[in-house]
Design a protein around this motif. Structure first.
Motif, PDB file in Angstrom:
ATOM      1  N   PHE A  93     -78.453 -29.758 106.629  1.00 17.78           N
ATOM      2  CA  PHE A  93     -79.506 -30.507 105.934  1.00 17.78           C
ATOM      3  C   PHE A  93     -79.470 -30.225 104.433  1.00 17.78           C
ATOM      4  O   PHE A  93     -79.334 -29.089 103.982  1.00 17.78           O
ATOM      5  N   THR A 114     -79.702 -36.166 104.784  1.00 16.61           N
ATOM      6  CA  THR A 114     -81.091 -36.118 105.252  1.00 16.61           C
ATOM      7  C   THR A 114     -81.261 -35.439 106.597  1.00 16.61           C
ATOM      8  O   THR A 114     -82.395 -35.206 107.039  1.00 16.61           O
ATOM      9  N   GLY A 115     -80.160 -35.150 107.261  1.00 15.44           N
ATOM     10  CA  GLY A 115     -80.249 -34.524 108.577  1.00 15.44           C
ATOM     11  C   GLY A 115     -79.303 -33.352 108.691  1.00 15.44           C
ATOM     12  O   GLY A 115     -78.843 -32.788 107.694  1.00 15.44           O
ATOM     13  N   ILE A 163     -93.941 -37.351 112.825  1.00 13.75           N
ATOM     14  CA  ILE A 163     -92.591 -37.457 112.272  1.00 13.75           C
ATOM     15  C   ILE A 163     -91.810 -38.428 113.149  1.00 13.75           C
ATOM     16  O   ILE A 163     -92.210 -38.730 114.281  1.00 13.75           O
ATOM     17  N   GLY A 210     -81.952 -36.356 112.320  1.00 12.86           N
ATOM     18  CA  GLY A 210     -82.817 -36.357 111.145  1.00 12.86           C
ATOM     19  C   GLY A 210     -84.284 -36.314 111.529  1.00 12.86           C
ATOM     20  O   GLY A 210     -84.694 -36.938 112.506  1.00 12.86           O
ATOM     21  N   HIS A 212     -87.758 -37.293 109.844  1.00 14.13           N
ATOM     22  CA  HIS A 212     -88.407 -37.961 108.718  1.00 14.13           C
ATOM     23  C   HIS A 212     -89.914 -37.810 108.834  1.00 14.13           C
ATOM     24  O   HIS A 212     -90.499 -38.013 109.899  1.00 14.13           O
ATOM     25  N   LYS A 213     -90.559 -37.450 107.733  1.00 11.82           N
ATOM     26  CA  LYS A 213     -92.008 -37.270 107.738  1.00 11.82           C
ATOM     27  C   LYS A 213     -92.716 -38.616 107.846  1.00 11.82           C
ATOM     28  O   LYS A 213     -92.327 -39.592 107.222  1.00 11.82           O
ATOM     29  N   ASN A 218     -87.285 -44.665 109.323  1.00 12.71           N
ATOM     30  CA  ASN A 218     -86.348 -44.558 108.200  1.00 12.71           C
ATOM     31  C   ASN A 218     -85.096 -43.887 108.747  1.00 12.71           C
ATOM     32  O   ASN A 218     -85.148 -42.733 109.181  1.00 12.71           O
ATOM     33  N   LEU A 229     -85.369 -36.533  99.053  1.00 11.43           N
ATOM     34  CA  LEU A 229     -85.092 -35.615 100.165  1.00 11.43           C
ATOM     35  C   LEU A 229     -86.363 -34.919 100.640  1.00 11.43           C
ATOM     36  O   LEU A 229     -86.440 -34.468 101.782  1.00 11.43           O
ATOM     37  N   TRP A 232     -88.007 -35.559 104.044  1.00  8.59           N
ATOM     38  CA  TRP A 232     -87.314 -35.161 105.267  1.00  8.59           C
ATOM     39  C   TRP A 232     -87.487 -33.669 105.519  1.00  8.59           C
ATOM     40  O   TRP A 232     -87.792 -32.903 104.604  1.00  8.59           O
ATOM     41  N   ASP A 234     -85.750 -30.136 107.600  1.00  6.88           N
ATOM     42  CA  ASP A 234     -84.524 -29.570 108.154  1.00  6.88           C
ATOM     43  C   ASP A 234     -84.675 -29.424 109.662  1.00  6.88           C
ATOM     44  O   ASP A 234     -85.458 -28.588 110.132  1.00  6.88           O
TER      45      ASP A 234
END
Length: 241
Positions: A93, A114-115, A163, A210, A212-213, A218, A229, A232, A234
């Motif tokens: 990440f 992002t992941g 998330i 990934g 994502h918040k 996304n 970033l 996102w 980790d």
């Protein structure tokens, strides 16, 4: 002058002697007064608890407003693949990737990752590698996408916050859950796509995961700057066991 009888004089002497003897018995000396403890009657002795008692009382009377240790939801998340911590060897990440600096060749992408990429072991190249759902939640998307091949997105809850979890490079027809279906943590989602095929959009065989918040979908695999970033998380902080 008339003489005072001797017997009267003797009696007077005896009376005076008796009076001064009584004063000596009833009146305490200065030393005796200083030895009397002040307020001895009105202030009974106070028992001081032993140190061990004080410690126990402190433990049993802790401030009720003291916040409890934070509880993490990571225990509700599971690894998507066995031996997950051993697999994140190329693209963790947040790594910044360019075609010139990438640990993967050839490289088509640039930006902040992002992941986390979970690599396969050599013996898994031709084998069906099952991918497990990392949490409990509904499937929000199940489709093909450029750069991923097969991709699925799941809604999850992390410490009370929404998330979305992105699973990239899946063999799409192995994902039997439909949009709206719920999966439990640890339940099989599908299998990894074949290396360098349409199932992985021409990429090596691996899982891109990934976090994502927020609840919005996304599936970006890379973002151009660190401020983007920040949207996102980790995944390894929760599933690399």
């Amino acid at each position: 002058m008339q003489k005072i009888p001797s017997i009267f004089i003797v009696g007077l002497v005896v009376a005076v002697s008796a009076f001064w003897g009584w004063r000596k018995i009833t009146a305490p000396s200065a030393n005796q007064v200083s030895e009397i403890p002040p307020m001895a009657i009105s202030n009974p002795p106070v028992t001081i608890p032993a140190p061990s008692d004080i410690d126990n009382n402190d433990q049993n009377n802790q401030n009720p407003n003291t916040p409890a240790p934070p509880v993490t939801s990571s225990s509700n998340f599971q690894s998507p693949l066995a031996r997950a911590v051993e697999r994140v060897t190329k693209k963790p990440f947040g790594i910044f990737i360019t075609p010139q600096t990438s640990p993967v060749t050839p490289e088509k992408f640039s930006g902040y990752h992002t992941g986390a990429d979970f690599e396969i072991f050599p013996e898994e190249l031709e084998a069906a590698v099952p991918v497990a759902a990392v949490c409990e939640g509904k499937i929000l998307a199940r489709r093909t996408a450029s750069g991923y091949g097969g991709v699925a997105v799941q809604a999850c809850d992390l410490n009370g916050q929404a998330i979305t979890v992105v699973y990239g490079h899946l063999k799409l027809n192995s994902v039997t859950a439909k949009v709206g279906d719920s999966l439990n943590a640890g339940e099989t989602l599908g299998v990894l796509g074949a290396a360098y095929s349409a199932e992985t959009s021409g990429e090596r065989k691996h899982l891109h995961l990934g976090f994502h918040k927020g609840a919005a979908i996304n599936i970006s695999g890379y973002v151009p700057n660190k401020s983007a970033l920040a949207g996102w998380l980790d995944p390894c902080a929760y599933v690399c066991q």
